[in-house]
Enzyme design. Structure first.
Site, PDB file in Angstrom:
ATOM      1  N   ASN A  34      42.049  36.660  29.529  1.00  0.00           N
ATOM      2  CA  ASN A  34      42.427  35.704  28.471  1.00  0.00           C
ATOM      3  C   ASN A  34      41.223  35.037  27.815  1.00  0.00           C
ATOM      4  O   ASN A  34      41.262  34.740  26.615  1.00  0.00           O
ATOM      5  CB  ASN A  34      43.448  34.681  28.997  1.00  0.00           C
TER       6      ASN A  34
ATOM      7  N   LYS B  24      33.144  41.884  37.916  1.00  0.00           N
ATOM      8  CA  LYS B  24      34.227  42.874  37.774  1.00  0.00           C
ATOM      9  C   LYS B  24      35.172  42.272  36.730  1.00  0.00           C
ATOM     10  O   LYS B  24      36.050  41.484  37.052  1.00  0.00           O
ATOM     11  CB  LYS B  24      34.940  43.071  39.110  1.00  0.00           C
TER      12      LYS B  24
ATOM     13  N   GLU C  32      40.239  30.207  40.885  1.00  0.00           N
ATOM     14  CA  GLU C  32      40.797  29.475  39.735  1.00  0.00           C
ATOM     15  C   GLU C  32      42.049  30.238  39.327  1.00  0.00           C
ATOM     16  O   GLU C  32      41.959  31.322  38.736  1.00  0.00           O
ATOM     17  CB  GLU C  32      39.786  29.444  38.586  1.00  0.00           C
TER      18      GLU C  32
ATOM     19  N   CYS D 216      45.493  29.357  31.290  1.00  0.00           N
ATOM     20  CA  CYS D 216      45.982  28.825  32.575  1.00  0.00           C
ATOM     21  C   CYS D 216      46.409  27.373  32.424  1.00  0.00           C
ATOM     22  O   CYS D 216      47.315  26.921  33.108  1.00  0.00           O
ATOM     23  CB  CYS D 216      44.894  28.971  33.625  1.00  0.00           C
TER      24      CYS D 216
ATOM     25  N   GLU E 166      54.855  30.220  35.616  1.00  0.00           N
ATOM     26  CA  GLU E 166      53.889  30.374  34.533  1.00  0.00           C
ATOM     27  C   GLU E 166      54.373  31.482  33.595  1.00  0.00           C
ATOM     28  O   GLU E 166      54.541  32.623  34.021  1.00  0.00           O
ATOM     29  CB  GLU E 166      52.534  30.754  35.141  1.00  0.00           C
TER      30      GLU E 166
HETATM   31  P1  NAD Z   1      45.077  39.138  37.632  1.00  0.00           P
HETATM   32  O1  NAD Z   1      45.137  38.320  38.871  1.00  0.00           O
HETATM   33  O2  NAD Z   1      46.053  40.220  37.445  1.00  0.00           O
HETATM   34  O3  NAD Z   1      43.638  39.822  37.468  1.00  0.00           O
HETATM   35  C1  NAD Z   1      42.448  39.077  37.478  1.00  0.00           C
HETATM   36  C2  NAD Z   1      41.309  39.974  37.916  1.00  0.00           C
HETATM   37  O4  NAD Z   1      41.515  40.337  39.279  1.00  0.00           O
HETATM   38  C3  NAD Z   1      41.190  41.284  37.138  1.00  0.00           C
HETATM   39  O5  NAD Z   1      39.848  41.583  36.933  1.00  0.00           O
HETATM   40  C4  NAD Z   1      41.828  42.283  38.082  1.00  0.00           C
HETATM   41  O6  NAD Z   1      41.382  43.601  37.882  1.00  0.00           O
HETATM   42  C5  NAD Z   1      41.376  41.740  39.423  1.00  0.00           C
HETATM   43  N1  NAD Z   1      42.171  42.146  40.580  1.00  0.00           N
HETATM   44  C6  NAD Z   1      43.475  42.531  40.621  1.00  0.00           C
HETATM   45  N2  NAD Z   1      43.825  42.835  41.886  1.00  0.00           N
HETATM   46  C7  NAD Z   1      42.727  42.630  42.662  1.00  0.00           C
HETATM   47  C8  NAD Z   1      42.464  42.755  44.054  1.00  0.00           C
HETATM   48  N3  NAD Z   1      43.392  43.167  44.909  1.00  0.00           N
HETATM   49  N4  NAD Z   1      41.238  42.434  44.506  1.00  0.00           N
HETATM   50  C9  NAD Z   1      40.281  42.002  43.663  1.00  0.00           C
HETATM   51  N5  NAD Z   1      40.467  41.883  42.329  1.00  0.00           N
HETATM   52  C10 NAD Z   1      41.689  42.186  41.833  1.00  0.00           C
HETATM   53  O7  NAD Z   1      45.131  38.076  36.432  1.00  0.00           O
HETATM   54  P2  NAD Z   1      45.184  38.382  34.857  1.00  0.00           P
HETATM   55  O8  NAD Z   1      46.539  38.875  34.502  1.00  0.00           O
HETATM   56  O9  NAD Z   1      43.993  39.174  34.482  1.00  0.00           O
HETATM   57  O10 NAD Z   1      44.964  36.893  34.276  1.00  0.00           O
HETATM   58  C11 NAD Z   1      45.982  35.995  34.054  1.00  0.00           C
HETATM   59  C12 NAD Z   1      46.035  34.958  35.154  1.00  0.00           C
HETATM   60  O11 NAD Z   1      44.782  34.291  35.268  1.00  0.00           O
HETATM   61  C13 NAD Z   1      47.048  33.870  34.881  1.00  0.00           C
HETATM   62  O12 NAD Z   1      47.802  33.611  36.032  1.00  0.00           O
HETATM   63  C14 NAD Z   1      46.177  32.659  34.537  1.00  0.00           C
HETATM   64  O13 NAD Z   1      46.781  31.421  34.772  1.00  0.00           O
HETATM   65  C15 NAD Z   1      44.989  32.889  35.386  1.00  0.00           C
HETATM   66  N6  NAD Z   1      43.851  32.140  34.866  1.00  0.00           N
HETATM   67  C16 NAD Z   1      43.413  31.029  35.553  1.00  0.00           C
HETATM   68  C17 NAD Z   1      42.365  30.264  35.058  1.00  0.00           C
HETATM   69  C18 NAD Z   1      41.879  29.033  35.780  1.00  0.00           C
HETATM   70  O14 NAD Z   1      40.792  28.551  35.455  1.00  0.00           O
HETATM   71  N7  NAD Z   1      42.614  28.484  36.733  1.00  0.00           N
HETATM   72  C19 NAD Z   1      41.749  30.631  33.864  1.00  0.00           C
HETATM   73  C20 NAD Z   1      42.217  31.763  33.190  1.00  0.00           C
HETATM   74  C21 NAD Z   1      43.259  32.521  33.708  1.00  0.00           C
END
Ligand code: NAD
Length: 491
Positions: free
Chosen positions: A158, A181, A255, A289, A391
């Site tokens: 995002n 990554k 996060e 988020c 969410e």
């Molecule tokens: P996601 O958890 O699907 O993926 C995030 C990252 O993790 C990607 O790079 C993905 O390839 C990797 N990943 C997936 N499975 C993994 C595993 N088993 N081991 C290690 N890495 C793995 O999230 P998304 O769909 O990319 O992002 C949206 C989410 O991120 C929403 O829930 C949003 O709220 C959250 N977000 C949080 C913040 C914050 O600061 N709290 C900021 C931005 C987004």
């Protein structure tokens, strides 16, 4: 500005490891422009051998980099910030191409990335320890801060630049090598940032980018014994998985997701509250988020708020973010949150909510192939509706009335999440009550920009552990060492 496909073509299939771009030997994943549904390039899925070599190079780079005077690490980050700013338009264009947000918004994100470089450069030279008095004469306790070692930075799609940048800059400032990554949906922005680190003269092995999917590449970094810290931003589900799957003790900063409430009392400046609600519910198509998911409005101003909120939301302009750089909203970045938005909307309508804005994809040829949806508001929501509980991560917000502030605060806190909460009120007691009783990491009152670069930003409960930003964000990359010294003077 660069030709629109020049950068993805140049970076397709590349990994950034040991200070250079190499062609990945593993499988490929396509990357799409979500506004048009077109493939813009592909990424390599880093192989176990490539991951092992990259981690080994990072381990080798660690101590020499950590032993550099902080001033030198700061200089490198200042240079990186200047290089990013010099190419801000090109970097923003690339981000819009792979993420979908309007160009002007992407440009704002790139400028904030440069700001992060300069902020952490300035903080790098202000990390010091302590001298602690001892009970016995002739002894002295020194508390030192030492860089923690190789960091894996795993990021979502995002905010493809800032969420990489916060981790990269803090790690580099602290003296930690970082292996990024990035999300498989928005990988080119991270590779583009890596290219700038090369130009900034950051030594080989200090910054690397390994592309690929989360289950194989992300998890391999989590599993790796030579990576003592994981800095992760993403969903709560993946965050929990990372925490549960760590094969050894590691420092984690997670996060994670949110389900953020906005409270509007009868003491609010209503036009200001409406403006804030529009911005934080729909900016980046709600894919934030800290997006407002649910709004609780005091009953005496409920109808007035709804009328103004719906009218202002209908004014928002949606468009292809490259063709309409100043559009309020672009395409959504990927299909899953769009599907979630539709599901949460249908669930709310089935359970009796009233649709007062949006509710469907915009019509017309310009929107036919992209992931577009109108910003949507459902009113008269109940706590049972998904939009008020989970969410959505899309352009949908639920609104409900309340009668007493205590009731609104209880509803706001009644969620597994604890990331951010917002309140509009001009009443001093209400302001202090919201600040004290909202159980979240970030409270914004009478505005909706919860995070600033020099204050800690993080979540509670299922929204995560650890912080980014601020002095506290930098300290996440250090470990303490207590040196108790017997020098004998005065004994
Ligand atoms: P996601 O958890 O699907 O993926 C995030 C990252 O993790 C990607 O790079 C993905 O390839 C990797 N990943 C997936 N499975 C993994 C595993 N088993 N081991 C290690 N890495 C793995 O999230 P998304 O769909 O990319 O992002 C949206 C989410 O991120 C929403 O829930 C949003 O709220 C959250 N977000 C949080 C913040 C914050 O600061 N709290 C900021 C931005 C987004």
């Amino acid at each position: 500005m660069l030709g629109k496909l020049e950068v993805p073509a140049r970076l397709s299939g590349k990994l950034f490891a040991e200070g250079r771009f190499i062609a990945g030997e593993g499988g490929r994943l396509p990357v799409y422009n979500p506004a048009r549904g077109e493939v813009i390039g592909d990424i390599a899925i880093a192989t176990p051998g490539e991951i092992a070599a990259t981690v080994a190079a990072a381990v080798a780079a660690w101590r020499p980099w950590a032993r550099q005077p902080a001033r030198m690490r700061a200089e490198a980050l200042h240079t990186l910030g200047r290089l990013i700013l010099d190419d801000a338009a090109g970097m923003a264009e690339l981000m819009t191409l792979e993420q979908g947000k309007p160009f002007n918004e992407a440009l704002g994100e790139i400028r904030k990335l440069a700001e992060a470089c300069h902020f952490y450069a300035e903080e790098a030279v202000r990390v010091h320890g302590e001298v602690i008095p001892n009970d016995q004469p002739g002894f002295q306790s020194l508390v030192l801060r030492e860089a923690i070692g190789v960091v894996a930075a795993i990021t979502p799609w995002n905010y493809p630049a800032e969420l990489v940048g916060w981790k990269l800059c803090a790690a580099v400032a602290a003296g930690c090598p970082v292996i990024i990554k990035p999300s498989e949906f928005t990988p080119f922005t991270a590779l583009h940032i890596a290219e700038k680190t090369l130009q900034a003269g950051i030594p080989p092995g200090v910054v690397s980018v390994l592309t690929g999917d989360g289950a194989s590449v992300g998890q391999a970094l989590v599993d790796h014994p030579d990576i003592p810290k994981i800095a992760f931003t993403g969903s709560s589900r993946t965050g929990l998985r990372i925490q549960q799957s760590c094969p050894s003790i590691k420092r984690l900063s997670l996060e994670l997701g949110g389900n953020c409430p906005l409270l509007v009392t009868r003491h609010a400046d209503l036009p200001q509250a409406v403006q804030g609600a529009v911005r934080r519910s729909f900016r980046n198509m709600g894919q934030i988020c800290i997006a407002i998911n649910r709004i609780y409005v005091e009953r005496t101003v409920y109808a007035d708020f709804l009328a103004q909120f719906a009218a202002a939301t209908r004014q928002l302009v949606i468009g292809d973010g490259l063709l309409h750089p100043a559009a309020d909203l672009g395409a959504m970045a990927q299909a899953a949150p769009l599907q979630n938005t539709r599901q949460h909307l249908q669930d709310a309508l089935d359970k009796g909510a009233r649709l007062i804005a949006g509710g469907a994809a915009p019509q017309g040829e310009a929107f036919a192939k992209g992931l577009f949806f109108q910003p949507s508001i459902v009113a008269d929501c109940t706590a049972q509706m998904l939009v008020m509980r989970e969410e959505t991560f899309g352009p949908l917000v639920g609104v409900a009335p309340f009668d007493h502030l205590g009731e609104a605060i209880a509803l706001a806190n009644d969620t597994p999440y604890g990331l951010a909460a917002y309140a509009y009120t001009q009443d001093l007691q209400e302001i202090h009550r919201c600040a004290a009783e909202l159980d979240v990491g970030n409270v914004a009152i009478n505005h909706v920009d919860a995070g600033i670069m020099n204050a800690p930003y993080g979540g509670r409960k299922q929204s995560g552990i650890g912080v980014e930003h601020g002095r506290e964000g930098l300290l996440e990359y250090f470990q303490f060492k207590h040196v108790r010294l017997r020098h004998g003077v005065g004994a």
